[in-house]
Write a protein that holds these residues in place. Structure first.
Motif, mmCIF file in Angstrom:
data_model
loop_
_atom_site.group_PDB
_atom_site.id
_atom_site.type_symbol
_atom_site.label_atom_id
_atom_site.label_comp_id
_atom_site.label_asym_id
_atom_site.label_seq_id
_atom_site.Cartn_x
_atom_site.Cartn_y
_atom_site.Cartn_z
ATOM 1 N N GLU A 1 0.831 -1.192 0.000
ATOM 2 C CA GLU A 1 0.000 0.000 0.000
ATOM 3 C C GLU A 1 0.871 1.250 0.000
ATOM 4 O O GLU A 1 1.933 1.277 0.623
ATOM 5 N N ILE A 2 0.400 2.258 -0.696
ATOM 6 C CA ILE A 2 1.111 3.536 -0.757
ATOM 7 C C ILE A 2 0.661 4.393 0.426
ATOM 8 O O ILE A 2 -0.532 4.681 0.565
ATOM 9 N N TYR A 3 1.622 4.787 1.279
ATOM 10 C CA TYR A 3 1.304 5.639 2.426
ATOM 11 C C TYR A 3 1.100 7.087 1.970
ATOM 12 O O TYR A 3 0.111 7.719 2.340
ATOM 13 N N LYS A 4 2.027 7.601 1.145
ATOM 14 C CA LYS A 4 1.934 8.993 0.718
ATOM 15 C C LYS A 4 2.840 9.209 -0.492
ATOM 16 O O LYS A 4 3.876 8.549 -0.617
ATOM 17 N N ILE A 5 2.441 10.128 -1.354
ATOM 18 C CA ILE A 5 3.246 10.514 -2.522
ATOM 19 C C ILE A 5 3.406 12.029 -2.507
ATOM 20 O O ILE A 5 2.424 12.765 -2.349
ATOM 21 N N VAL A 6 4.637 12.490 -2.641
ATOM 22 C CA VAL A 6 4.898 13.932 -2.808
ATOM 23 C C VAL A 6 5.709 14.091 -4.085
ATOM 24 O O VAL A 6 6.486 13.212 -4.467
ATOM 25 N N ARG A 7 5.533 15.257 -4.721
ATOM 26 C CA ARG A 7 6.119 15.377 -6.057
ATOM 27 C C ARG A 7 6.432 16.817 -6.410
ATOM 28 O O ARG A 7 5.688 17.729 -6.028
ATOM 29 N N GLU A 8 7.544 17.019 -7.088
ATOM 30 C CA GLU A 8 7.827 18.253 -7.808
ATOM 31 C C GLU A 8 7.883 17.853 -9.278
ATOM 32 O O GLU A 8 8.889 17.303 -9.740
ATOM 33 N N PRO A 9 6.772 18.078 -10.007
ATOM 34 C CA PRO A 9 6.638 17.536 -11.362
ATOM 35 C C PRO A 9 7.812 17.879 -12.258
ATOM 36 O O PRO A 9 8.264 19.021 -12.315
ATOM 37 N N ARG B 1 13.306 19.166 0.834
ATOM 38 C CA ARG B 1 11.980 19.780 0.787
ATOM 39 C C ARG B 1 10.898 18.714 0.587
ATOM 40 O O ARG B 1 9.855 18.744 1.251
ATOM 41 N N LEU B 2 11.141 17.779 -0.300
ATOM 42 C CA LEU B 2 10.187 16.689 -0.505
ATOM 43 C C LEU B 2 10.112 15.787 0.721
ATOM 44 O O LEU B 2 9.040 15.290 1.070
ATOM 45 N N ALA B 3 11.264 15.558 1.366
ATOM 46 C CA ALA B 3 11.280 14.738 2.586
ATOM 47 C C ALA B 3 10.449 15.397 3.681
ATOM 48 O O ALA B 3 9.715 14.725 4.416
ATOM 49 N N ASN B 4 10.545 16.718 3.819
ATOM 50 C CA ASN B 4 9.724 17.451 4.795
ATOM 51 C C ASN B 4 8.241 17.199 4.555
ATOM 52 O O ASN B 4 7.480 16.941 5.491
ATOM 53 N N ARG B 5 7.822 17.303 3.297
ATOM 54 C CA ARG B 5 6.407 17.111 2.970
ATOM 55 C C ARG B 5 5.980 15.665 3.145
ATOM 56 O O ARG B 5 4.834 15.401 3.541
ATOM 57 N N LEU B 6 6.882 14.748 2.883
ATOM 58 C CA LEU B 6 6.528 13.331 2.979
ATOM 59 C C LEU B 6 6.301 12.910 4.424
ATOM 60 O O LEU B 6 5.316 12.227 4.726
#
Length: 479
Positions: free
Chosen positions: A221-229, A326-331
């Motif tokens: 299962e996917i817990y969370k996805i964060v992205r900078e396209p 920055r992505l790690a912070n959001r994740l």
């Protein structure tokens, strides 16, 4: 007329994709619109189809009266008896109206109603179809571009891929195949609008579900996805089965599975990492591909942490333009400060120095205990608490060997505890401990042999021998 209407109905169903029941409703509305245009009202108009729906008739419903006041809704008894010999006053009759009697204006009004009904039915039908696809992936073809927005041919209608929902990495050519996420379906005065996206994190989720069977069947299962396209995506996953590695399932043999996802995103980097309930472990994983030496929780309430890395790993942990951290912070939903080991140690020393300076200008007694929430990690605090040790001050008074042997103490925790104990203040040498007990000494009388107790703290002491009664002078040498 029956064959003509049947042909028209079949044409609408086949070409326009309109449901047959909606076609019958449209025909009824069209006839009633012409009736209203002819007679001024249609509340007494009744439309009826024959059993096989191959023909239709329109009737005017009138009440049988003895003396007509409104010819549109009433009929004289004598006239009604000619139509139905058994009727009487108060009965209602359906009197057929010949559509050929409608004038040109009435017919035109009916046509306009029919055309509007077709458009409304098509809009409602398309809305229902695409509303069900909201949140899914759809495939279309590049049709045209206007002001940076791309219009995509979806078959029955077209969707719009706004400029803000396009990846900066991607370029589109006319008639190119476009796979996109259906972000929103809404009705507008100009028609149906289907908003597409290739930058939404859910787009990556749907692609992963298509490429990875374990995610599709919910084993992983996917817990969370964060992205900078266009640049980097981080995906945190976990497994419901101990024998299934969630990261390995997503990456696939020799990376073939994740490479398919990367190709769909035109080469965008994807980090797949394991989710963990322990924030220290999760933060360590979230900063991948960098290797993190230690994670220190600075403030649990404010969700603030410091990640310690080597000099060589610092730039990798932060990432280009700070994207990785920055992505790690959001994740993880924590505020992560990345420090090298040297910078971290200097940060601790500076904090201790500021505390000491503040104490010089304060009338209050300086603290000898470090704030537990500020310097102890959650793991170390839990081990000390389980052993009945409330804080660092109590730990500093114990034997280090016993501390390092506590249950749950790992090498990382031993290193952390050692650093904290080394930095803890030593006991105050000038601390008042109460009046000292006087030192005493026992000697033997040289005359009678009796034991005599004297004060060992005095330079000269006069004592009286208990048996012989003679005074004795005792002198002490300086040590």
């Amino acid at each position: 007329m029956s064959s003509e209407m049947a042909d028209a109905i079949r044409q609408l169903v086949q070409e326009k994709g309109i449901d047959e029941e909606l076609v019958f409703k449209m025909i009824e509305d069209t006839l009633k619109a012409a009736y209203k245009r002819k007679f001024g009202r249609n509340d007494n108009a009744v439309v009826q189809f024959n059993e096989d729906h191959s023909d239709v008739s329109i009737y005017s419903k009138k009440t049988v009266v003895d003396g007509v006041y409104d010819p549109l809704i009433e009929i004289e008894l004598e006239e009604a008896l000619e139509l139905d010999p058994e009727c009487e006053v108060g009965d209602e009759l359906l009197i057929e109206v010949n559509p050929k009697d409608f004038d040109r204006v009435s017919v035109q009004s009916g046509k306009q109603t029919a055309h509007q009904s077709v458009r409304d039915i098509q809009k409602d039908s398309l809305y229902s179809d695409f509303k069900e696809k909201e949140g899914e992936i759809i495939i279309g073809y590049y049709q045209r571009e206007r002001n940076g927005n791309i219009y995509v041919d979806l078959g029955k209608t077209e969707g719009i891929l706004p400029r803000k929902f396009q990846s900066p990495r991607e370029k589109y050519e006319p008639n190119a195949r476009i796979k996109a996420y259906v972000s929103e379906v809404r009705k507008t005065p100009s028609g149906l609008q289907i908003v597409l996206s290739r930058t939404d994190p859910e787009f990556v989720r749907r692609i992963l579900e298509l490429e990875i069977p374990e995610i599709y069947d919910k084993t992983v299962e996917i817990y969370k996805i964060v992205r900078e396209p266009g640049y980097r995506t981080k995906v945190a996953v976990f497994s419901h089965r101990d024998d299934v590695d969630p990261v390995g399932a997503c990456v696939g043999l020799k990376g073939v599975r994740i490479q398919a996802v990367i190709n769909e995103l035109e080469g965008e980097k994807i980090d797949v990492l394991r989710y963990d309930d322990d924030p220290r472990v999760f933060i360590r994983n979230a900063l991948s591909p960098a290797e993190v030496e230690d994670v220190v929780i600075l403030d649990t309430a404010k969700r603030s942490a410091c990640a310690v890395v080597s000099d060589k790993q610092f730039s990798l942990a932060v990432g280009k333009e700070g994207r990785n951290v920055r992505l790690a912070n959001r994740l993880v939903d924590w505020n992560i400060d990345v420090k090298t080991r040297e910078d971290f140690e200097e940060m601790d020393i500076a904090a201790a120095s500021r505390k000491a300076v503040d104490g010089l200008f304060s009338d209050e007694e300086p603290e000898t205990e470090f704030p537990q929430e500020a310097v102890l990690s959650d793991g170390l605090a839990a081990v000390l608490s389980a052993a009945g040790i409330p804080g660092l001050a109590e730990a500093a008074a114990m034997d280090r060997g016993a501390l390092f042997a506590l249950d749950g103490m790992t090498d990382d925790l031993r290193g952390e505890l050692g650093r904290l104990l080394d930095a803890s203040p030593a006991p105050d040498a000038g601390e008042t401990r109460g009046p000292a007990e006087p030192a005493v000494e026992t000697i033997e009388c040289p005359e009678c042999g009796a034991e005599i107790t004297i004060d060992a703290g005095a330079a000269v002491d006069m004592v009286t021998r208990p048996n012989c009664g003679v005074g004795l002078s005792v002198e002490y040498e300086d040590e």
